[in-house]
Design an enzyme around this catalytic site. Structure first.
Site, PDB file in Angstrom:
ATOM      1  N   CYS A  87       0.844  -1.197   0.000  1.00  0.00           N
ATOM      2  CA  CYS A  87       0.000   0.000   0.000  1.00  0.00           C
ATOM      3  C   CYS A  87       0.883   1.251   0.000  1.00  0.00           C
ATOM      4  CB  CYS A  87      -0.931   0.109   1.192  1.00  0.00           C
ATOM      5  SG  CYS A  87      -2.006  -1.316   1.369  1.00  0.00           S
ATOM      6  N   ARG A 113       2.814   0.497  -5.527  1.00  0.00           N
ATOM      7  CA  ARG A 113       2.771  -0.208  -4.245  1.00  0.00           C
ATOM      8  C   ARG A 113       1.475  -0.986  -4.041  1.00  0.00           C
ATOM      9  NH1 ARG A 113       6.763   1.820  -0.776  1.00  0.00           N
ATOM     10  NH2 ARG A 113       5.687   0.931   1.009  1.00  0.00           N
ATOM     11  N   TRP A 126      -3.165  -2.458  -1.629  1.00  0.00           N
ATOM     12  CA  TRP A 126      -2.934  -3.833  -2.062  1.00  0.00           C
ATOM     13  C   TRP A 126      -3.509  -4.694  -0.948  1.00  0.00           C
ATOM     14  CZ3 TRP A 126      -0.133  -8.142  -0.328  1.00  0.00           C
ATOM     15  CH2 TRP A 126       0.058  -9.157  -1.277  1.00  0.00           C
ATOM     16  N   ASN A 153      -0.444   1.701   6.097  1.00  0.00           N
ATOM     17  CA  ASN A 153       0.287   0.716   5.300  1.00  0.00           C
ATOM     18  C   ASN A 153       0.818  -0.324   6.276  1.00  0.00           C
ATOM     19  OD1 ASN A 153       2.029  -0.661   3.555  1.00  0.00           O
ATOM     20  ND2 ASN A 153       3.675   0.825   3.848  1.00  0.00           N
ATOM     21  N   GLY A 154       0.582  -1.602   6.002  1.00  0.00           N
ATOM     22  CA  GLY A 154       1.107  -2.639   6.888  1.00  0.00           C
ATOM     23  C   GLY A 154       0.017  -3.549   7.384  1.00  0.00           C
ATOM     24  N   GLU A 161      14.656 -16.572 -13.770  1.00  0.00           N
ATOM     25  CA  GLU A 161      14.212 -15.186 -13.873  1.00  0.00           C
ATOM     26  C   GLU A 161      13.370 -14.964 -15.137  1.00  0.00           C
ATOM     27  OE1 GLU A 161      13.882 -12.855 -11.988  1.00  0.00           O
ATOM     28  OE2 GLU A 161      13.722 -11.073 -13.216  1.00  0.00           O
ATOM     29  N   LYS A 213       9.521 -13.743 -15.182  1.00  0.00           N
ATOM     30  CA  LYS A 213       9.070 -12.557 -15.931  1.00  0.00           C
ATOM     31  C   LYS A 213       7.873 -12.920 -16.793  1.00  0.00           C
ATOM     32  CE  LYS A 213      10.527  -9.880 -14.263  1.00  0.00           C
ATOM     33  NZ  LYS A 213      11.521  -9.837 -13.217  1.00  0.00           N
ATOM     34  N   GLU A 250       4.667 -13.674 -14.634  1.00  0.00           N
ATOM     35  CA  GLU A 250       4.077 -12.572 -13.868  1.00  0.00           C
ATOM     36  C   GLU A 250       3.436 -11.512 -14.753  1.00  0.00           C
ATOM     37  OE1 GLU A 250       6.609 -10.091 -11.353  1.00  0.00           O
ATOM     38  OE2 GLU A 250       8.283 -10.352 -12.716  1.00  0.00           O
ATOM     39  N   HIS A 301      14.293 -36.071 -15.334  1.00  0.00           N
ATOM     40  CA  HIS A 301      13.734 -36.643 -14.106  1.00  0.00           C
ATOM     41  C   HIS A 301      12.287 -36.222 -13.882  1.00  0.00           C
ATOM     42  CE1 HIS A 301      17.655 -38.212 -13.132  1.00  0.00           C
ATOM     43  NE2 HIS A 301      18.184 -37.014 -13.351  1.00  0.00           N
ATOM     44  N   LYS A 336       4.643  -3.881  -6.222  1.00  0.00           N
ATOM     45  CA  LYS A 336       6.089  -3.723  -6.360  1.00  0.00           C
ATOM     46  C   LYS A 336       6.824  -4.020  -5.053  1.00  0.00           C
ATOM     47  CE  LYS A 336       9.796  -2.182  -8.569  1.00  0.00           C
ATOM     48  NZ  LYS A 336      10.346  -3.118  -9.564  1.00  0.00           N
TER      49      LYS A 336
HETATM   50  C1  AGP Z   1       9.822  -9.542  -9.776  1.00  0.00           C
HETATM   51  O1  AGP Z   1       9.595  -8.967 -10.995  1.00  0.00           O
HETATM   52  C2  AGP Z   1       9.086  -8.976  -8.636  1.00  0.00           C
HETATM   53  N1  AGP Z   1       9.029  -7.588  -8.618  1.00  0.00           N
HETATM   54  C3  AGP Z   1       9.405  -9.631  -7.285  1.00  0.00           C
HETATM   55  O2  AGP Z   1       9.718 -10.973  -7.453  1.00  0.00           O
HETATM   56  C4  AGP Z   1      10.496  -8.953  -6.438  1.00  0.00           C
HETATM   57  O3  AGP Z   1      11.765  -9.202  -6.951  1.00  0.00           O
HETATM   58  C5  AGP Z   1      10.370  -9.465  -5.003  1.00  0.00           C
HETATM   59  O4  AGP Z   1       9.109  -9.120  -4.499  1.00  0.00           O
HETATM   60  C6  AGP Z   1      11.447  -8.942  -4.096  1.00  0.00           C
HETATM   61  O5  AGP Z   1      11.409  -7.552  -3.980  1.00  0.00           O
HETATM   62  P1  AGP Z   1      12.636  -6.748  -3.402  1.00  0.00           P
HETATM   63  O6  AGP Z   1      13.766  -6.930  -4.321  1.00  0.00           O
HETATM   64  O7  AGP Z   1      12.150  -5.326  -3.335  1.00  0.00           O
HETATM   65  O8  AGP Z   1      12.914  -7.312  -2.044  1.00  0.00           O
END
Ligand code: AGP
Length: 609
Positions: free
Chosen positions: A2, A27, A75, A101-102, A482, A486, A489, A505, A604
């Site tokens: 948030c 956020r 969020w 937030n939290g 990775e 990508k 997501e 396997h 994010k």
């Molecule tokens: C990946 O594209 C995401 N944004 C996510 O996996 C991200 O790397 C993860 O939430 C960790 O975030 P941070 O690097 O801010 O700790």
């Protein structure tokens, strides 16, 4: 998660709050809202969906007389996305308004106690208890009510509160979640992150952990939990306002992919001086301590974890120290064997990821030295660590991490060289040789980006496929993980990423005629092994999309499509080989019409566990 923003000052604030929320949308974006003091009453405007929905709700509803207000972009953690669950939340009288937030961990008990005392709740959220607690404690002094509320609640949070009886005052507190103050002339902004007010002021005060604040147009006061005033420096941020805009690119993600050469250049700058050696100013862990470590433990989440996995190969090879690696959410609930001679490296772009922070704190408690690799200056990770290596990727808005990832990998290269230097594991000549190669990578990456069209064409051929398998070995494995993350997501296509040698396997059963298999087959000591795995894939009539090193024409005989990247040494190659996979995911998602900057269900910064 948030984003929160608050304003007190002499200007009409509805639009200032709205513009601030636009900058915090990364956020969370499942609902948003504002509350402003207008005509002596607190008016609340909320909407489900992203900021476009709130914009519609605000049309003709601007309350131009408002000079005090709060904003929130959500969020969801407790309670589904709905107008009732969107912030700001009010007390029973409508005199109190709060944004948070939290997470309030003890909200169930608090809520039933408050309800038993006649409080009526209008949402399913944990946050609403804060408004009702302030109502309970309020006796003409908003700060005192905030202070007493803070003492009632458990969890990790940052919140701001206003009261209709105090037309200029914002009071609030923070525990573990970020909160910063932007100081202007006769005004103050309080927000979760600097971009929210960067277009208005560059003078920033950081509110510390477990601290209270009050803000009015006349000034800001930070206090400890006993209301003792604390001295706080105002720092000037020099970020570029335009960095928060798309600068001509259609999405933040593509802009940030194109910023990767700069992100690398900046991360390396000044740290590999021409005179030789490695300089890390914020390391703050002595060479003596580093020379004595016998194990490195890397903890991180998501993309940062994948950077950490590259780190395992690089650190073991260059520094000779054994490396273990875990996702932070698992590490924190295990009994990891740590000692004062273990170096724990927490990697986090945001420096605010709850699981990574918890893992770092646990490591410190167990006596290990902790190093943070983060992109955000002053973030919580920097405060939970003994030393820091800043990535200098600049502001990253796209939820899918790209430029911060390559900067993290480069930071790990720097760490590995630094350790090798401190421990005498490599000669000065060897270190300088790698340093020169590393310095050349940004230019190679720039050259590669000119060939984006090839990846776009490949994406057109495969974007309707229902499943993608990614295979790699050595440093190619984290690159695959990775690339697969990508794609899933931002396009919502299911993916699997596997160590190529493990395919037989199990995952090989997934392959069918034409199934796309992305293979990282860049030059290196496992190249021949990867080719054998490609043969196994082709024997099942699957389609091979290879990432290979420029000049390797032979790979064409083994693949249906190839994305060539410039040559560099094997342990530096992830800095280049991950980029075609970012672009492949990007183009597939675009062709499918997905919102790549705001993928569904994600945010994010993940400040909840
Ligand atoms: C990946 O594209 C995401 N944004 C996510 O996996 C991200 O790397 C993860 O939430 C960790 O975030 P941070 O690097 O801010 O700790």
């Amino acid at each position: 998660m948030c984003g929160i923003i608050a304003y007190t000052g002499t200007r009409s604030c509805t639009d200032l709050l709205y513009q601030g929320l636009r900058k915090l949308e990364y956020r969370g974006y499942d609902s948003a809202g504002l509350s402003v003091l207008s005509g002596g009453r607190i008016e609340v405007i909320r909407a489900v969906g992203n900021m476009d929905s709130l914009e519609k709700e605000l049309e003709g509803n601007g309350h131009s007389d408002a000079r005090l207000g709060l904003g929130h972009t959500r969020w969801a953690t407790h309670g589904r996305p709905s107008t009732e669950n969107a912030h700001p939340h009010s007390d029973c009288t409508g005199n109190v308004s709060i944004v948070l937030n939290g997470i309030i961990e003890n909200y169930v008990n608090l809520r039933s106690e408050l309800a038993a005392n006649g409080h009526e709740f209008t949402s399913e959220t944990d946050a609403e208890v804060v408004a009702h607690l302030i109502e309970n404690h309020y006796n003409g002094d908003l700060l005192e009510a905030v202070r007493l509320t803070y003492a009632d609640i458990e969890g990790h949070f940052a919140f701001c509160a206003i009261h209709s009886g105090h037309p200029e005052l914002i009071a609030g507190a923070r525990k573990e979640c970020p909160l910063l103050i932007g100081v202007g002339k006769d005004e103050a902004f309080i927000a979760s992150a600097i971009p929210a007010f960067l277009s208005e002021t560059r003078d920033v005060i950081v509110i510390g952990d477990e601290e209270l604040f009050v803000a009015t147009p006349a000034g800001v006061t930070i206090m400890d939990l006993e209301k003792n005033e604390l001295e706080r420096e105002v720092t000037q941020v020099n970020w570029d306002v335009d960095a928060a805009e798309k600068a001509g690119f259609e999405t933040f993600m593509r802009k940030e992919i194109y910023e990767q050469p700069d992100s690398l250049t900046d991360t390396i700058a000044g740290r590999l001086p021409d005179g030789g050696g490695v300089v890390l100013d914020e390391m703050a862990i002595s060479d003596e301590v580093l020379a004595g470590i016998d194990k490195i433990y890397i903890v991180a989440c998501g993309t940062s974890y994948h950077a950490g996995m590259v780190g395992r190969y690089v650190l073991e090879n260059w520094s000779g120290v054994a490396v273990e690696l875990d996702v932070a959410s698992e590490f924190r609930y295990r009994d990891p064997v740590l000692s004062p001679s273990t170096l724990v490296v927490g990697i986090s772009q945001s420096g605010e990821t709850a699981d990574t922070l918890a893992a770092m704190r646990q490591a410190r408690k167990l006596g290990s030295k902790v190093l943070a690799i983060t992109n955000i200056m002053g973030s919580q990770a920097t405060r939970d660590a003994d030393g820091v290596i800043y990535t200098r990727a600049g502001l990253e808005i796209g939820v899918a991490a790209t430029k911060s990832h390559v900067a993290q990998i480069a930071a790990i290269h720097l760490l590995a060289l630094y350790l090798a230097q401190a421990r005498g594991a490599m000669s000065a000549g060897e270190i300088d040789g790698i340093a020169s190669e590393l310095k050349a990578v940004p230019e190679l990456l720039q050259t590669y980006l000119r060939h984006e069209a090839t990846t776009h064409e490949i994406a057109k051929r495969y974007y309707q496929q229902p499943f993608f398998l990614y295979l790699g070995r050595g440093v190619g494995l984290p690159v695959c993980l990775e690339g697969a993350l990508k794609l899933k997501e931002i396009s919502y296509i299911p993916t699997e990423a596997y160590a190529a040698g493990e395919m037989k396997h199990g995952p090989i059963a997934l392959l069918d005629e034409g199934s796309p298999v992305v293979v990282v087959a860049t030059d290196g000591h496992v190249y021949d092994k990867v080719i054998s795995n490609i043969e196994e894939v082709r024997a099942r009539s699957a389609a091979v999309i290879a990432v290979a090193t420029e000049g390797n024409e032979g790979i064409k005989a083994y693949s249906d499509d190839v994305m060539f990247v410039p040559a560099t040494s094997e342990l530096l190659s992830p800095l280049l080989s991950v980029v075609p996979l970012q672009l492949l995911a990007y183009h597939i998602a675009q062709l499918k019409g997905c919102n790549v900057d705001q993928p569904r269900n994600l945010a994010k910064t993940v400040t909840v566990e």
